[in-house]
Motif scaffolding. Structure first.
Motif, PDB file in Angstrom:
ATOM      1  N   ILE A  71      12.341   3.352  -7.588  1.00 49.07           N
ATOM      2  CA  ILE A  71      11.474   2.247  -7.154  1.00 49.07           C
ATOM      3  C   ILE A  71      12.277   1.437  -6.139  1.00 49.07           C
ATOM      4  CG2 ILE A  71      10.216   0.173  -7.843  1.00 49.07           C
ATOM      5  CD1 ILE A  71       9.887   1.383 -10.612  1.00 49.07           C
ATOM      6  N   TYR A  72      11.847   1.478  -4.878  1.00 48.64           N
ATOM      7  CA  TYR A  72      12.552   0.781  -3.802  1.00 48.64           C
ATOM      8  C   TYR A  72      11.865  -0.555  -3.532  1.00 48.64           C
ATOM      9  CZ  TYR A  72      15.068   5.126  -2.883  1.00 48.64           C
ATOM     10  OH  TYR A  72      15.861   6.238  -3.003  1.00 48.64           O
ATOM     11  N   LEU A  73      12.680  -1.570  -3.283  1.00 52.97           N
ATOM     12  CA  LEU A  73      12.178  -2.934  -3.165  1.00 52.97           C
ATOM     13  C   LEU A  73      12.603  -3.564  -1.845  1.00 52.97           C
ATOM     14  CD1 LEU A  73      13.262  -4.140  -6.722  1.00 52.97           C
ATOM     15  CD2 LEU A  73      10.960  -3.426  -6.058  1.00 52.97           C
ATOM     16  N   HIS A  74      11.856  -4.583  -1.471  1.00 56.24           N
ATOM     17  CA  HIS A  74      12.273  -5.515  -0.412  1.00 56.24           C
ATOM     18  C   HIS A  74      12.435  -6.885  -1.051  1.00 56.24           C
ATOM     19  CE1 HIS A  74      12.573  -7.530   3.466  1.00 56.24           C
ATOM     20  NE2 HIS A  74      11.708  -8.419   2.992  1.00 56.24           N
ATOM     21  N   VAL A  75      13.595  -7.484  -0.873  1.00 49.46           N
ATOM     22  CA  VAL A  75      13.881  -8.796  -1.451  1.00 49.46           C
ATOM     23  C   VAL A  75      13.772  -9.831  -0.334  1.00 49.46           C
ATOM     24  CG1 VAL A  75      15.551 -10.220  -2.674  1.00 49.46           C
ATOM     25  CG2 VAL A  75      15.405  -7.766  -3.172  1.00 49.46           C
ATOM     26  N   ALA A  76      12.729 -10.671  -0.382  1.00 47.98           N
ATOM     27  CA  ALA A  76      12.501 -11.698   0.638  1.00 47.98           C
ATOM     28  C   ALA A  76      12.968 -13.054   0.108  1.00 47.98           C
ATOM     29  CB  ALA A  76      11.025 -11.756   1.014  1.00 47.98           C
ATOM     30  N   ASP A  77      13.810 -13.726   0.898  1.00 51.79           N
ATOM     31  CA  ASP A  77      14.318 -15.038   0.476  1.00 51.79           C
ATOM     32  C   ASP A  77      13.471 -16.202   0.965  1.00 51.79           C
ATOM     33  OD1 ASP A  77      14.851 -14.975   3.151  1.00 51.79           O
ATOM     34  OD2 ASP A  77      17.033 -15.132   2.975  1.00 51.79           O
ATOM     35  N   GLY A  78      12.372 -15.885   1.695  1.00 49.90           N
ATOM     36  CA  GLY A  78      11.473 -16.943   2.143  1.00 49.90           C
ATOM     37  C   GLY A  78      11.878 -17.615   3.432  1.00 49.90           C
ATOM     38  N   SER A  79      12.950 -17.147   4.060  1.00 49.63           N
ATOM     39  CA  SER A  79      13.397 -17.799   5.292  1.00 49.63           C
ATOM     40  C   SER A  79      12.589 -17.359   6.508  1.00 49.63           C
ATOM     41  CB  SER A  79      14.880 -17.491   5.527  1.00 49.63           C
ATOM     42  OG  SER A  79      15.103 -16.089   5.627  1.00 49.63           O
ATOM     43  N   GLY A  80      11.917 -16.235   6.424  1.00 48.79           N
ATOM     44  CA  GLY A  80      11.123 -15.748   7.557  1.00 48.79           C
ATOM     45  C   GLY A  80       9.630 -15.912   7.317  1.00 48.79           C
TER      46      GLY A  80
ATOM     47  N   ARG B 118       6.944  -6.024   8.839  1.00 53.59           N
ATOM     48  CA  ARG B 118       7.740  -4.863   8.469  1.00 53.59           C
ATOM     49  C   ARG B 118       8.792  -5.277   7.446  1.00 53.59           C
ATOM     50  NH1 ARG B 118       8.234   0.142   9.880  1.00 53.59           N
ATOM     51  NH2 ARG B 118       6.653  -0.161  11.494  1.00 53.59           N
ATOM     52  N   LEU B 119       8.823  -4.553   6.317  1.00 51.10           N
ATOM     53  CA  LEU B 119       9.752  -4.848   5.232  1.00 51.10           C
ATOM     54  C   LEU B 119      10.787  -3.738   5.148  1.00 51.10           C
ATOM     55  CD1 LEU B 119       7.201  -5.918   2.445  1.00 51.10           C
ATOM     56  CD2 LEU B 119       8.189  -7.305   4.279  1.00 51.10           C
ATOM     57  N   GLU B 120      12.052  -4.126   5.179  1.00 51.28           N
ATOM     58  CA  GLU B 120      13.141  -3.170   5.040  1.00 51.28           C
ATOM     59  C   GLU B 120      13.455  -2.978   3.554  1.00 51.28           C
ATOM     60  OE1 GLU B 120      14.469  -1.432   7.408  1.00 51.28           O
ATOM     61  OE2 GLU B 120      13.305  -2.411   8.991  1.00 51.28           O
ATOM     62  N   LEU B 121      13.498  -1.718   3.127  1.00 49.79           N
ATOM     63  CA  LEU B 121      13.765  -1.397   1.731  1.00 49.79           C
ATOM     64  C   LEU B 121      15.252  -1.101   1.552  1.00 49.79           C
ATOM     65  CD1 LEU B 121      10.754   1.000   1.021  1.00 49.79           C
ATOM     66  CD2 LEU B 121      10.842  -1.499   0.848  1.00 49.79           C
ATOM     67  N   GLY B 122      15.784  -1.512   0.420  1.00 50.20           N
ATOM     68  CA  GLY B 122      17.189  -1.265   0.131  1.00 50.20           C
ATOM     69  C   GLY B 122      17.469  -1.241  -1.359  1.00 50.20           C
ATOM     70  N   PRO B 123      17.413  -2.392  -2.015  1.00 51.76           N
ATOM     71  CA  PRO B 123      17.642  -2.410  -3.469  1.00 51.76           C
ATOM     72  C   PRO B 123      16.627  -1.518  -4.176  1.00 51.76           C
ATOM     73  CG  PRO B 123      17.685  -4.632  -2.564  1.00 51.76           C
ATOM     74  CD  PRO B 123      17.215  -3.737  -1.466  1.00 51.76           C
ATOM     75  N   HIS B 124      17.073  -0.784  -5.172  1.00 53.91           N
ATOM     76  CA  HIS B 124      16.165   0.110  -5.883  1.00 53.91           C
ATOM     77  C   HIS B 124      16.624   0.289  -7.316  1.00 53.91           C
ATOM     78  CE1 HIS B 124      19.320   2.581  -4.013  1.00 53.91           C
ATOM     79  NE2 HIS B 124      19.160   3.439  -5.017  1.00 53.91           N
ATOM     80  N   VAL B 125      15.704   0.821  -8.119  1.00 55.29           N
ATOM     81  CA  VAL B 125      15.936   1.052  -9.548  1.00 55.29           C
ATOM     82  C   VAL B 125      15.807   2.545  -9.804  1.00 55.29           C
ATOM     83  CG1 VAL B 125      15.138   0.571 -11.887  1.00 55.29           C
ATOM     84  CG2 VAL B 125      15.081  -1.233 -10.158  1.00 55.29           C
ATOM     85  N   ALA B 126      16.775   3.082 -10.532  1.00 56.41           N
ATOM     86  CA  ALA B 126      16.764   4.507 -10.870  1.00 56.41           C
ATOM     87  C   ALA B 126      16.112   4.713 -12.232  1.00 56.41           C
ATOM     88  CB  ALA B 126      18.188   5.064 -10.889  1.00 56.41           C
TER      89      ALA B 126
ATOM     90  N   ARG C 216       0.825  -1.202   0.000  1.00 57.38           N
ATOM     91  CA  ARG C 216       0.000   0.000   0.000  1.00 57.38           C
ATOM     92  C   ARG C 216       0.863   1.258   0.000  1.00 57.38           C
ATOM     93  NH1 ARG C 216      -5.045   0.624   4.008  1.00 57.38           N
ATOM     94  NH2 ARG C 216      -5.591  -1.154   2.683  1.00 57.38           N
ATOM     95  N   ALA C 217       2.024   1.180   0.664  1.00 62.05           N
ATOM     96  CA  ALA C 217       2.918   2.338   0.706  1.00 62.05           C
ATOM     97  C   ALA C 217       3.389   2.726  -0.688  1.00 62.05           C
ATOM     98  CB  ALA C 217       4.119   2.034   1.607  1.00 62.05           C
TER      99      ALA C 217
ATOM    100  N   TYR D 227      12.875   4.008   5.175  1.00 64.24           N
ATOM    101  CA  TYR D 227      13.298   2.822   4.433  1.00 64.24           C
ATOM    102  C   TYR D 227      12.647   1.545   4.955  1.00 64.24           C
ATOM    103  CZ  TYR D 227      16.836   5.664   2.155  1.00 64.24           C
ATOM    104  OH  TYR D 227      17.478   6.609   1.406  1.00 64.24           O
ATOM    105  N   SER D 228      11.440   1.646   5.498  1.00 64.36           N
ATOM    106  CA  SER D 228      10.691   0.471   5.934  1.00 64.36           C
ATOM    107  C   SER D 228       9.209   0.718   5.717  1.00 64.36           C
ATOM    108  CB  SER D 228      10.974   0.148   7.399  1.00 64.36           C
ATOM    109  OG  SER D 228      10.498   1.179   8.247  1.00 64.36           O
ATOM    110  N   VAL D 229       8.506  -0.339   5.342  1.00 65.75           N
ATOM    111  CA  VAL D 229       7.057  -0.285   5.144  1.00 65.75           C
ATOM    112  C   VAL D 229       6.445  -1.514   5.808  1.00 65.75           C
ATOM    113  CG1 VAL D 229       7.224   1.003   2.978  1.00 65.75           C
ATOM    114  CG2 VAL D 229       7.190  -1.495   2.926  1.00 65.75           C
ATOM    115  N   VAL D 230       5.138  -1.481   5.991  1.00 61.99           N
ATOM    116  CA  VAL D 230       4.410  -2.605   6.589  1.00 61.99           C
ATOM    117  C   VAL D 230       3.528  -3.222   5.522  1.00 61.99           C
ATOM    118  CG1 VAL D 230       2.762  -3.317   8.341  1.00 61.99           C
ATOM    119  CG2 VAL D 230       4.476  -1.567   8.879  1.00 61.99           C
TER     120      VAL D 230
END
Length: 423
Positions: free
Chosen positions: A393-402, A372-380, A296-297, A364-367
């Motif tokens: 465009i800021y992204l959260h990359v989830a590896d599925g471990s959590g 809570r997702l930490e944002l880091g990788p992004h596209v210019a 939503r953010a 740099y975090s959204v819900v």
């Protein structure tokens, strides 16, 4: 003359004077099958008939199954079906399930051969239909790329013209600044020479001269700083112009290839109108994307973005959806996210600095779904300065471990988040 009684074995005395004749004995009657004279004996032919009937019953069930299903049954197919013979009984009669099928001449059945051919043809038709659907989707994607490439090329041409004009203006300002710096340095040298001669005659410099000297030094420093800023801007504009030239060349190639493919595959469909705002671009991408997850953010940030080329945002989001499709495979796809992003034509940034995250941790975090997702990788996107010329465009990359499923999550679309280059 004697007389034979009607009952077998009873005879009358012969009359006097009668001639004695011996009558032939009556033939012995055959034993009745309904009333046998002795016990029944087993007949082996009845057992053989019973076995033949049982075999015929199993063969009938086999042929009935084939007619109803169009396929040869396996032993386990009849295992838990009361309406069909138990496979153990069939094996008891024929020795094995394979012998049962061979006895019924199933392997050489022309009917089943035709059924298999029809099934193979059906699968082939289904595969061709799927391929046709994929080709059609590719055609639509190519057409979309054609329209996007046209718009991006036109925008790149416009931006390149603007950058060229701006570079010319800055070059003129730089020349004037260099002239001012040269004049200031010459004036400073003159004042120093005058000061030295004055000091030689008077012994020390006056307060008025010192104040004027300090003012000249400050002006010279200001001119030099302005000159350095102009040089930096000119260098940025040159780099941006080079990137735009490469982008235009790439877009021209893509446009030619896509147009050729679209002409071969069929007539062009009615192109969709480009999104009017960044928010509309995010809405479209959320509807079309199959793997990318939007928070939503991201929608809220997009509504606040004044970026003037929302079509580029939509195109970038759809490319990110392709990247998300690659990343969805937990086994990996043979290369890093940054390498795959570069291959997709994305200007990928691996992360943000720790200083920027520590200064604005909440930026740099959204819900999303309670996590809570930490944002880091992004596209210019874009070049230059200002929210109207650049977007992120800021992204959260989830590896599925959590608790968050594996995937790419869009947390922010629009303005550049605060970092070390912003106040």
């Amino acid at each position: 003359m004697g007389k034979r009684s009607r009952r077998r074995g009873e005879q009358t005395e012969p009359q006097e004077g009668a001639e004695l004749r011996e009558e032939p004995a009556a033939p012995e009657a055959a034993p009745s099958p309904l009333r046998p004279d002795g016990p029944l004996r087993p007949d082996g032919r009845l057992r053989e008939v019973a076995l033949l009937v049982e075999e015929a019953d199993y063969l009938l069930a086999l042929y009935r199954w084939i007619v109803l299903t169009g396929d040869v049954p396996r032993a386990q197919d009849w295992l838990r079906r009361e309406e069909w013979p138990h496979p153990d009984y069939v094996v008891d009669v024929y020795g094995s399930w394979e012998k049962f099928l061979q006895h019924a001449e199933i392997p050489s059945s022309p009917l089943l051969a035709r059924v298999r051919e029809a099934d193979d043809e059906r699968k082939s038709v289904a595969a061709r239909e799927q391929q046709a659907e994929r080709d059609l989707a590719r055609v639509e994607d190519l057409r979309r790329q054609v329209e996007t490439a046209k718009r991006r090329r036109e925008a790149a041409d416009t931006e390149r013209s603007e950058l060229s004009a701006r570079a010319e203006r800055l070059a003129g300002q730089l020349e004037r600044a260099e002239a001012r710096a040269a004049a200031a340095e010459a004036h400073l040298a003159e004042r120093r020479q005058h000061a030295e001669s004055a000091v030689g005659t008077r012994g020390e410099a006056s307060d008025e001269w010192l104040a004027a000297h300090e003012a000249l030094l400050d002006e010279l420093d200001t001119v030099r700083a302005h000159r350095e800023e102009l040089l930096r801007q000119v260098e940025e504009l040159r780099e941006a112009a080079e990137q735009d030239a490469k982008a235009i060349a790439h877009l021209s190639t893509t446009l030619g290839e896509a147009a050729a493919a679209a002409e071969v595959d069929g007539p062009a469909a009615e192109p969709l109108e480009p999104p009017a705002t960044v928010a509309e671009a995010v809405e479209r991408a959320a509807e079309q994307a199959e793997h990318l997850v939007f928070t939503r953010a991201a929608h809220e940030a997009a509504a606040d973005s004044p970026y003037r080329r929302p079509a580029d945002v939509l195109d970038t989001l759809m490319r990110l959806d392709e990247l998300a499709a690659l990343y969805a495979d937990p086994e990996g796809f043979g290369r890093s996210l940054s390498q795959a992003a570069d291959e997709l034509g994305l200007t990928w940034r691996q992360n943000v600095s720790g200083v920027a995250r520590s200064r604005k941790p909440h930026a740099y975090s959204v819900v999303h779904d309670g996590e809570r997702l930490e944002l880091g990788p992004h596209v210019a996107i874009g070049s230059g300065s200002g929210a109207g010329f650049i977007a992120r465009i800021y992204l959260h990359v989830a590896d599925g471990s959590g608790n968050v499923p594996r995937g790419l999550y869009v947390g922010h679309v629009g303005r550049h988040l605060p970092d070390t280059t912003t106040a």
